[in-house]
Design a protein around this motif. Sequence first.
Motif: not given
Length: 287
Positions: A187-215
């Motif tokens: 949706x182009x909400x990049x700041x929110x996507x960045x914040x949510x990616x950080x939260x997801x990476x912290x809560x679920x280790x299986x998302x760490x690689x994809x979240x780090x690449x996106x961030x």
Amino acid sequence: MSEADPKGYYAVLGCDPKMPSWEIKDRYRNLISPPDGGSPTEEERGRIEEAFAVLGDRDRRDVYDGVAPPAAAPALSSAPPMQRRSAIRCEHCRKPTSQPRRIAFFWTISVVVMSFKNPMQGVYCPACARRDAILASLLTGFLGWWGVPWGPIFSVQSIFGNAFGGKTQRHANAAMAWNNVMAAYEAGQFAEAYALSQAARGAYTELARDASALEEALRQLVAAPSRAPADPWKRPSWHAPAALAAGLALPLLLVAVIAFSASTAPARADPPQPPAAEPGDVGGPPG
């Protein structure tokens, strides 16, 4: 157009055929929703959507690049337009929630010798989850204790399980968290996507690689990346005592009433005893 780009799809998106998928998605989003404002014409948008419907799908892209036979994907000419993800909604209040979770709370019902544990489940936002945890324990408190032998056992399991978060499905929760990250990104909400990616990476280790690449990619688009939001699932201090009290209040009240009644009941009077015999009496009636 070149042999490596027969329909010009890479050129439309401004991509190189060797680019990874996430960079192609990034180019697509920038074309559809330019960071500096403006928007493409309807004709341009249609061409961009057509190109991304092919290059954004791994199987169709392999067919387009000639590394897979046409049978590996639907016909390119019939590729549907890309559909944006939407934020997951709580199934109870129907409001979008940034960090949804699939949870099952349990309540117990008993009738003499029969006892049953019943789930109260679904996709929750934090507020609805706290409410239903207390509700399930309250139902258990009124309906669960009165079966032998499993009523008390099931009731204790339900009440304590509800008080400490219920039964969650980690894999499903991780998938929903990532869906919300990508929904904000698309949706182009990049700041929110960045914040949510950080939260997801912290809560679920299986998302760490994809979240780090996106961030890493989003740091180029967001002037001041925000920190991960506070965890909305952190239980307030009152929640566990409230859920425990909801389930234990009635049986504890009954025990207290019984104990009080027993302590205030009048003492049982002993039956009268016959008088003791005087010394010298021989035990016969007087002559």
